[in-house]
Design an enzyme around this catalytic site. Structure first.
Site, PDB file in Angstrom:
ATOM      1  N   HIS A  44       0.749  -1.134   0.102  1.00 14.37           N
ATOM      2  CA  HIS A  44      -0.258  -0.106   0.088  1.00 14.37           C
ATOM      3  C   HIS A  44       0.731   1.140  -0.024  1.00 14.37           C
ATOM      4  CE1 HIS A  44      -2.964  -3.006   1.182  1.00 14.37           C
ATOM      5  NE2 HIS A  44      -3.831  -2.260   0.465  1.00 14.37           N
ATOM      6  N   VAL A 171      -0.125  -1.033  17.599  1.00 17.81           N
ATOM      7  CA  VAL A 171      -1.039  -0.925  16.405  1.00 17.81           C
ATOM      8  C   VAL A 171      -1.307  -2.139  15.657  1.00 17.81           C
ATOM      9  CG1 VAL A 171      -1.423   0.374  14.306  1.00 17.81           C
ATOM     10  CG2 VAL A 171      -0.001   1.515  16.080  1.00 17.81           C
ATOM     11  N   ASP A 173      -3.059  -3.821  12.977  1.00 18.76           N
ATOM     12  CA  ASP A 173      -3.851  -3.369  11.525  1.00 18.76           C
ATOM     13  C   ASP A 173      -3.939  -4.631  10.823  1.00 18.76           C
ATOM     14  OD1 ASP A 173      -4.421  -2.435   9.018  1.00 18.76           O
ATOM     15  OD2 ASP A 173      -2.520  -1.318   8.866  1.00 18.76           O
ATOM     16  N   MET A 174      -5.451  -5.189  10.753  1.00 18.69           N
ATOM     17  CA  MET A 174      -5.650  -6.428  10.107  1.00 18.69           C
ATOM     18  C   MET A 174      -6.902  -6.419   9.085  1.00 18.69           C
ATOM     19  SD  MET A 174      -7.284  -8.467  13.192  1.00 18.69           S
ATOM     20  CE  MET A 174      -7.974  -9.850  12.266  1.00 18.69           C
ATOM     21  N   LYS A 226     -15.052 -17.029  11.722  1.00 17.36           N
ATOM     22  CA  LYS A 226     -15.142 -15.832  12.797  1.00 17.36           C
ATOM     23  C   LYS A 226     -14.769 -14.661  11.960  1.00 17.36           C
ATOM     24  CE  LYS A 226     -13.995 -18.630  16.683  1.00 17.36           C
ATOM     25  NZ  LYS A 226     -12.910 -19.031  17.928  1.00 17.36           N
ATOM     26  N   GLY A 300       2.703  -3.828  16.029  1.00 14.74           N
ATOM     27  CA  GLY A 300       3.186  -2.847  15.839  1.00 14.74           C
ATOM     28  C   GLY A 300       4.938  -2.717  16.173  1.00 14.74           C
ATOM     29  N   GLU A 302       7.237  -5.020  15.178  1.00 11.20           N
ATOM     30  CA  GLU A 302       7.661  -5.310  13.869  1.00 11.20           C
ATOM     31  C   GLU A 302       7.947  -4.329  12.986  1.00 11.20           C
ATOM     32  OE1 GLU A 302      10.227  -7.907  11.243  1.00 11.20           O
ATOM     33  OE2 GLU A 302       9.787  -7.527  13.329  1.00 11.20           O
TER      34      GLU A 302
END
Length: 328
Positions: A44, A171, A173-174, A226, A300, A302
């Site tokens: 991205h 953080v 982010d998934m 899920k 976050g 890594e």
């Protein structure tokens, strides 16, 4: 190939100025794309930039549009993104959520008719840097089958949760798919298999082949049923709170535009004991014995390591994508 932060940023900015963005907007957009690649989210950053320009050329992004307030009640505000650049709309919405949370303790900014925000984690880091807890999510075009189906009817609807921490923000982010389509593209460009099964090939067999999965669009929901259920609920919440398009409506155009997004903030400075609570949880989580060859990391952690490495050594860029950027 590796390029310095400044070199990559200047290349993005040059293209944006060519397409008549203002100097201020060019700088802001270039910074977001460069930061995404700097933090290791190449899918991205550079790799997604040509798609952003393609949407601009097709008129799906209005470079001059600004968000407008539609409705306000309590700690909730509804805004119309007017099909402006998604990264700028998202940055604006999170900034507004931060400002309102500092006044009232918490805030929810709901945004409709906006475009792809690229890396959702960008706005989680934005909240954490302002010493706020941030929760943001978006719906998308239908690119994931519901659990038990063969055809896409759900978005992968990324969810971001950010908590400020002095030694490095937490953080998450998934995407709701096991791997985002950006991650599939990244592995395909590198000629690499996925580390775990990510979807199904054209024979209906579970696969680690990113190209095969991208072609079938039979991507595996994270956590199977899920992730499928959570994707559905995030679509419902984003659409109801913003008064904007659902995944079903977005999917009619076959292009990911006019999506709905939510930005929630809590002023962490008003929450006593947050630092000790965070430390207790992280210390306990990391106290157990890791599997041989593995590290226990918080979300976050890594990212910070990759960020520091890429600022020191230069940001890795795919040669083909770099050439594409030079030709825009």
């Amino acid at each position: 190939m590796r390029k310095s932060y400044q070199e990559l940023h200047a290349a993005f900015k040059k293209v944006l100025l060519k397409y008549q963005f203002t100097t201020e907007k060019s700088k802001s957009i270039a910074t977001i794309f460069t930061n995404n690649s700097r933090d290791g989210v190449y899918s991205h950053g550079l790799n997604r930039f040509p798609v952003f320009i393609d949407y601009l050329k097709k008129g799906l992004i209005d470079k001059d549009a600004e968000p407008t307030l539609v409705n306000s009640f309590g700690v909730i505000e509804q805004w119309d993104g007017n099909l402006g650049p998604g990264v700028l709309n998202a940055q604006f919405a999170m900034d507004r959520a931060i400002t309102l949370a500092k006044e009232k303790g918490m805030a929810c900014i709901a945004l409709k008719n906006t475009n792809h925000w690229m890396r959702g984690g960008t706005y989680g880091w934005q909240a954490a840097e302002a010493d706020c807890i941030g929760i943001n999510f978006t719906n998308t075009i239908a690119i994931m089958p519901p659990w038990g189906a063969e055809e896409p009817a759900l978005g992968n609807n990324p969810l971001v949760i950010a908590v400020p921490k002095k030694e490095g923000h937490i953080v998450l982010d998934m995407a709701m798919s096991q791997f985002s389509y950006g991650k599939l593209q990244e592995n395909e460009l590198k000629g690499k298999e996925l580390p775990y099964y990510g979807g199904y090939d054209d024979e209906g067999k579970i696969s680690k082949d990113p190209k095969a999965i991208r072609e079938t669009q039979r991507i595996l929901p994270a956590g199977m049923w899920k992730g499928s259920g959570l994707s559905l609920m995030l679509d419902i919440l984003a659409s109801i709170l913003s008064g904007g398009n659902t995944t079903a409506a977005v999917s009619k155009s076959k292009k990911e535009t006019a999506v709905s997004q939510i930005f929630i903030c809590f002023d962490a400075n008003k929450l006593e004991g947050k630092d000790s609570i965070v430390e207790e949880i992280l210390e306990f989580t990391k106290s157990v014995k890791p599997i041989e060859g593995s590290n226990i990391r918080y979300p976050g952690e890594e990212t910070l390591r990759i960020r520091n490495e890429n600022m020191e050594k230069g940001i890795p860029v795919d040669e083909k994508m770099w050439n594409d950027l030079m030709n825009l």
